[in-house]
Structure formats: C-alpha cells, structure tokens
Write an enzyme that holds these catalytic residues in place. Structure first.
Site, mmCIF file in Angstrom:
data_model
loop_
_atom_site.group_PDB
_atom_site.id
_atom_site.type_symbol
_atom_site.label_atom_id
_atom_site.label_comp_id
_atom_site.label_asym_id
_atom_site.label_seq_id
_atom_site.Cartn_x
_atom_site.Cartn_y
_atom_site.Cartn_z
ATOM 1 N NE ARG A 48 0.195 1.466 3.371
ATOM 2 C CZ ARG A 48 1.103 2.391 3.541
ATOM 3 N NH1 ARG A 48 2.400 2.090 3.548
ATOM 4 N NH2 ARG A 48 0.776 3.656 3.730
ATOM 5 N N GLY A 49 0.237 2.408 -0.072
ATOM 6 C CA GLY A 49 1.018 3.644 -0.246
ATOM 7 C C GLY A 49 1.114 3.908 -1.739
ATOM 8 C CB ALA A 50 0.379 6.959 -3.705
ATOM 9 N NE ARG A 86 -6.217 0.705 -1.756
ATOM 10 C CZ ARG A 86 -5.510 1.230 -0.739
ATOM 11 N NH1 ARG A 86 -4.225 0.928 -0.597
ATOM 12 N NH2 ARG A 86 -6.082 2.034 0.125
ATOM 13 C CD GLN A 201 -3.197 2.679 6.810
ATOM 14 O OE1 GLN A 201 -3.792 3.060 7.819
ATOM 15 N NE2 GLN A 201 -3.810 2.529 5.658
ATOM 16 C CG ASP A 242 -3.099 7.930 -1.565
ATOM 17 O OD1 ASP A 242 -2.998 8.438 -0.431
ATOM 18 O OD2 ASP A 242 -2.757 6.764 -1.823
HETATM 19 O O1 MRU Z 1 -4.549 3.141 2.196
HETATM 20 P P1 MRU Z 1 -3.082 3.370 2.095
HETATM 21 O O2 MRU Z 1 -2.305 2.822 3.244
HETATM 22 O O3 MRU Z 1 -2.540 2.907 0.752
HETATM 23 O O4 MRU Z 1 -2.930 4.941 2.139
HETATM 24 C C1 MRU Z 1 -1.655 5.511 2.084
HETATM 25 C C2 MRU Z 1 -1.661 6.974 2.260
HETATM 26 O O5 MRU Z 1 -2.687 7.588 2.421
HETATM 27 C C3 MRU Z 1 -0.346 7.656 2.143
HETATM 28 O O6 MRU Z 1 -0.338 8.809 2.932
HETATM 29 C C4 MRU Z 1 -0.144 8.045 0.684
HETATM 30 O O7 MRU Z 1 -0.165 6.926 -0.143
HETATM 31 C C5 MRU Z 1 1.061 8.849 0.455
HETATM 32 S S1 MRU Z 1 2.597 7.972 0.551
HETATM 33 C C6 MRU Z 1 3.202 7.811 -1.013
#
Ligand code: MRU
Length: 363
Positions: A48-50, A86, A201, A242
């Site tokens: 996860r994480g963009a 997603r 997270q 994201d």
């Molecule tokens: O649902 P997630 O854990 O994928 O969400 C992640 C976030 O909201 C981060 O803050 C976001 O991806 C920025 S990090 C590159």
C-alpha cells in the site's frame, strides 16, 4: 540501480514484496509471480502507499507480459485488472498507462515486450528513489529553518498522518523523506505519529519505520493533533498524498483534512510531500472529481493486533448490531495547504504555481 528497493525487489524474475499486513509484528515477504497476484496484493493491501502501489502495478504489467509471452492484447486485458485494483491513488493508473504506452510503441518496433516492460518498471522505481531523495532535501530545508529558531536542545516537532515512508514509496518515502534527511543531518527532531484508524498505518508502519531508524517519535490517537497544536507542540505537519489535482487539492488518508483544518486554525505550516507522478492534471476539484475508496466496514468494527498468545488477531470494538462506514481517504482543499514538497522544489498549492513548475505534465 539493481532493481532492489527497500519495499520490493526482483528475485529470479519474480517480484518480492514486504507483506505490510503483518508489520510490525512479523517480517514476511510474498513472491508475486503473476499479474493477478500483483493486482490482489494491491487490493488486499499486502502493499500500500501510492508510490509502492504504482511500482507493484508496473511490475504487474511486466508479469502480464511474461505470462502472455509478450502478446499485447492479452497484456492490455491483464493490465486493466491491475488498473482497477484500488481507485484513489493515481500512481496506480499512471504506472499502468505509462507501461502500456511504452509497450504499444515497442510492439510496432517488434521489440521483446517482456524485457521492455521490465526495464520500464525498473525505471519508474529508480526515478522514485531519486525523486524521494530530492523531496527529502527540499523538505529538510523547511525543518532546518525551524530548527534555527528553536531554543537549544528543543526538537523540531513534526506531525505526520498515515504512512508515507519507504514502505509507501521507494526508497525514502514522501512525507518521511525530509524527516530521514533531517535525521541524517543531525537535526534534533521529534515526530508525532497519528495512529491512523481504522487500519492503523501510523501505529503499525510509521512507528515501526521511525523506530528502525532510531528517530524519536510518539504515537498519538488520531484526535490528539489539534490539542497538541493549541499547546504549541507542533512546529510543522508533513503528510503524503495519493492524488493532487492541478489546482492543488489533496487526497490523502482519511483524517488528513481535519489535521489541515487544525493546522490552519493554529497557524501551523501544513505541507504535502509528493512525487510528480501523484499529480492528476486532468482534474481540478478534489471533492467533486477524486474517487474516494470505500473499504469494508469490518476495518472500523474490529481492531487487529498482536494477541498475548503471539498470534495476530482481531477484536470487535462496537456492538454486534452496529454498522459502520469506512471511507479510506479525504480531500484537503488547496487553501489549507502551505506548500507541496516535490522532487523539483517546493510549490504553492495553486493552479498557476503548479502549472509553472510542472508544465510538461499538463495534457
Ligand atoms: O490506504 P493506504 O495505506 O494505501 O494509504 C496511504 C496513504 O494515504 C499515504 O499517505 C499516501 O499513499 C502517500 S505515501 C506515497
């Protein structure tokens, strides 16, 4: 680069990822051998994480090329499944589209599409490695400037939400990149880590990452930030994102908007860190145009953690008959954002400033 990154790497042509659902309690990796496995890993939040979602998507298209022996029509079908995994992080769509564009061209030149896809996926990850270093340097200048105003021995207190570290974007993170850079430079810092309900997270991943790097931090319940700001205990907020519209509206983990409102009310600078792949120049209004992921109500109704028997388990935290709503992200309007920390420099969260710095990204 050798196609080895902190959150993911290649082994015998397969993609290996850290299973983030097991952190911080277990160190588990998963081997992804097919494009379907890559799509599932994104969907079930193994990764996860963009940024990392974008990387796994790109390597997923490579796996699609491999399993279809380079047949472009089949690659496109498999890539469409990854692209839908997603909805909110634009890096996912951006990475798949970038791979398909390169593959289209390569197919007209009769090139080996498996190799072309692999090299392009590696190129994206390599760019992230350099980009996050630069985000770190630009963001660190903000921290350094605040450090100079602090009485001797007092740390710069930075609040962050969710996880935007190296688990979220290789290899230094976005929001955490300036923090890692500041730590490397010996600046006295302390990080307030929002737990980030419902998936935690912050508690599971950011606290773990910072602990690994021995960066002083304190975990706080999500609703604590406002009071800390009123007490003057937050010098700076830095979050990841994201998707950012061409006008500077920011989609990030649910709860970010409330932190931005509290920061605005308390005159605390609120920065958003991102690589340029997180801009969505097609859209202007974040609230109206960004698809917000709705996740399972169970993530709100239950909490997961380490049980006394050493197993990871979950417990229900609401009455059996209670239902829940679980939006994964929210929108912070550009007017609440002090600035965007990008790999090209710090940019005002406004259409003209974004257009001036990122003219090449405007379609
Ligand atoms: O649902 P997630 O854990 O994928 O969400 C992640 C976030 O909201 C981060 O803050 C976001 O991806 C920025 S990090 C590159």
């Amino acid at each position: 680069m050798n196609s080895t990154y902190k959150a993911l790497w290649l082994e015998n042509g397969d993609l290996v990822v850290i299973d983030q659902t097991q952190l911080p309690f277990r160190s588990v990796t998963k081997v992804l051998k097919t494009s379907a496995a890559a799509a599932i890993a994104i969907q079930d939040m193994t990764v996860r994480g963009a940024g990392v979602i974008g990387n796994v998507a790109a390597f997923g298209v490579y796996l699609a090329a491999r399993e279809s022996n380079g047949d472009l029509a089949t690659i496109k079908e498999l890539a469409a499944v990854i692209r839908r995994a997603r909805p909110t992080a634009v890096n996912l769509m951006w990475a798949v589209d970038r791979l398909l564009k390169v593959l289209e061209k390569a197919s007209t030149q009769k090139q080996d599409l498996v190799e072309v896809a692999l090299q392009e996926a590696i190129a994206i990850a390599d760019e992230d490695v350099i980009g996050t270093r630069n985000i770190g340097k630009f963001g660190c200048e903000l921290i350094e400037a605040i450090a100079k105003t602090k009485p001797k021995g007092e740390p710069v207190n930075i609040l962050t939400h969710c996880n935007a570290g190296w688990l979220a974007i290789v290899d230094r993170g976005s929001a955490l990149a300036p923090i890692y850079e500041a730590s490397d430079r010996g600046i006295n810092i302390h990080v307030w880590v929002d737990e980030t309900r419902p998936r935690n997270q912050g508690a599971n991943l950011t606290a773990w990452e910072l602990g690994q790097s021995k960066i002083p931090h304190t975990l706080i319940a999500d609703n604590t930030g406002g009071l800390l700001m009123q007490y003057g205990k937050v010098d700076l907020c830095i979050v990841g994102t994201d998707r950012v519209t061409r006008c500077g509206d920011v989609a990030n983990k649910i709860g970010t908007y409330l932190k931005a409102l509290a920061a605005f009310d308390n005159h605390v600078p609120f920065y958003v860190a991102l690589p340029s792949s997180t801009f969505d120049m097609q859209i202007a209004d974040g609230v109206k145009e960004i698809a917000i992921e709705t996740r399972s109500a169970d993530e709100v109704l239950y909490m997961q953690g380490l049980q006394d028997n050493g197993q990871i388990g979950k417990v229900r935290v609401a009455p059996l008959e209670t239902t829940a709503l679980n939006y994964g992200f929210d929108i912070t309007p550009a007017k609440l954002v002090t600035g965007l920390i990008t790999e090209r420099g710090i940019c005002e969260a406004a259409e003209t400033a974004i257009a001036a710095m990122f003219l090449d990204l405007i379609p």
